[in-house]
Design a protein around this motif. Sequence first.
Motif, mmCIF file in Angstrom:
data_model
loop_
_atom_site.group_PDB
_atom_site.id
_atom_site.type_symbol
_atom_site.label_atom_id
_atom_site.label_comp_id
_atom_site.label_asym_id
_atom_site.label_seq_id
_atom_site.Cartn_x
_atom_site.Cartn_y
_atom_site.Cartn_z
ATOM 1 N N THR A 116 32.195 -56.801 35.003
ATOM 2 C CA THR A 116 33.251 -56.538 34.037
ATOM 3 C C THR A 116 32.871 -55.364 33.154
ATOM 4 O OG1 THR A 116 34.499 -57.465 32.167
ATOM 5 C CG2 THR A 116 32.248 -58.249 32.461
ATOM 6 N N GLU A 167 44.025 -45.695 42.360
ATOM 7 C CA GLU A 167 43.595 -46.905 43.049
ATOM 8 C C GLU A 167 42.758 -46.584 44.283
ATOM 9 O OE1 GLU A 167 47.032 -49.388 43.596
ATOM 10 O OE2 GLU A 167 47.165 -49.833 41.449
ATOM 11 N N GLY A 197 40.463 -63.269 40.419
ATOM 12 C CA GLY A 197 39.014 -63.182 40.319
ATOM 13 C C GLY A 197 38.423 -64.303 39.490
ATOM 14 N N LEU A 256 34.126 -59.363 41.718
ATOM 15 C CA LEU A 256 34.855 -58.311 41.021
ATOM 16 C C LEU A 256 36.216 -58.865 40.584
ATOM 17 C CD1 LEU A 256 34.269 -55.145 43.281
ATOM 18 C CD2 LEU A 256 32.760 -56.172 41.560
ATOM 19 N N GLY A 257 36.709 -58.355 39.473
ATOM 20 C CA GLY A 257 38.038 -58.751 39.022
ATOM 21 C C GLY A 257 38.107 -60.092 38.342
ATOM 22 N N GLY A 310 40.841 -61.111 35.749
ATOM 23 C CA GLY A 310 42.216 -61.420 36.131
ATOM 24 C C GLY A 310 42.334 -62.819 36.691
ATOM 25 N N LEU A 340 37.767 -57.142 44.746
ATOM 26 C CA LEU A 340 39.157 -56.968 44.324
ATOM 27 C C LEU A 340 39.290 -55.591 43.705
ATOM 28 C CD1 LEU A 340 41.394 -59.565 42.527
ATOM 29 C CD2 LEU A 340 41.213 -57.239 41.620
ATOM 30 N N ASN A 341 40.240 -54.808 44.218
ATOM 31 C CA ASN A 341 40.458 -53.480 43.664
ATOM 32 C C ASN A 341 41.339 -53.587 42.428
ATOM 33 O OD1 ASN A 341 40.097 -50.593 43.855
ATOM 34 N ND2 ASN A 341 42.263 -50.462 44.359
ATOM 35 N N PRO A 342 40.882 -53.124 41.274
ATOM 36 C CA PRO A 342 41.684 -53.282 40.052
ATOM 37 C C PRO A 342 42.941 -52.430 40.094
ATOM 38 C CG PRO A 342 39.787 -51.874 39.633
ATOM 39 C CD PRO A 342 39.609 -52.419 41.015
#
Length: 295
Positions: free
Chosen positions: A36, A90, A18, A11-12, A15, A76-78
Motif C-alpha cells: 500500500t 493503467e 484486495g 496488491l490492492g 479496495g 490487482l492493477n489499480p
Amino acid sequence: MERFAGMYVVLGAGGHVGAAVANTLLALGHSVTVVTRSAAKAAAWQHKNAAAAVLDIHNTQALKTVFKHAKRAFLLNPPAAVGGNTDVLERQSVHAILSALRGVALEKIVVQSTYGAQAGAHCADLGVLYEFEQGAQQLGIPLCCVRAAYYMSNWCAAVPQVLANGVLSSVLPATVPVAMVAPHDVGQFAAHLLAAPVEQVGTYFIEGPKRYTPAEVAHNMEQVLGRSVQVNEVPPEAWLSYYRSHGFSEQAGHSYAHMTEIFVANRYAQPDAPHKGATSLMHYMRAALPPLVAG
C-alpha cells in the motif's frame, strides 16, 4: 525485509477485492503482506496481524524486493483516475508490476481480471487487463486469472443521484439481465485459488447467484433506501457525454464508451460454468448502501 519471508503478497488491499483476499488468507492461517502507499492503511493491516510494505507500485525495484521475499502473490492493477489518460496510466502500472515480477521465483500468482477481457488499445479495462493476463502468462510462474463479472459495487456511485431525485442512470439496458458479482465474493474466491495447490491453474470466471437487470437494481435500491427509484436508460449516442459529465477525460470517455458497447453487445466469450458467488444483489445492497446514506 526478512519479515516478509514466506508471505502471501496482496496488491490492492485498500479496495474491496484486495481486502477480501487479504482477510481470507489471514483467516486461512497464512502470513500476509499487503502492499500500500498509505501508512495509515498499513497500520490498520498490521493491527490485523498482517505485514505491510508501504510503497508505490511504480517503484519497480522496491516491489521486486517484496516479491523476492514472498511465496505467492495476488496481483490487482489499480484503476487510474478517470480524469486522466486511463489507457496510458493503467498500462504503466501493469508494466511496473510485471517488471517487478521478472526473475522472481514465486510458487504461484493470481491475476485479477474481468469478463470481456480482450485485445484492444482503447476499450478500458477489457484491453488493459487482457494485456495483464498475457504478460503474466509469459513470466513462467503458475498462474490463475480470475475474470469477474460486473461489480455490484459499481451501482453505489449512483446513490447520491438516487437520493436526490429518485433516478438511477444506467448505460446498460434497463431490462437485460447482466452478470454481476459482489467484490468480496471475488476476493474470497481469488484467495482460495491462491492458496490452492500449485497445479490448480487456468482462467476462472465468477458471477453472483443469478443475473440481474438494472430495473432489478432500482427495485432493490427502493427496498433498501425506502423511496421510489426509476431507471434512466442512457442511449448509446449519449454514452460519451454521460461519461464526460461524470468527470471522465475525453480519452477515458471514449475508452469507456467503447467498453460499454462491447459489453452491451456481448462481444466477448461467455463462460460455460462460472463459479457462483453466494451474495445476492439484495444482500449486497443491504450491507453497502446504508453506510453511504449515513456518510
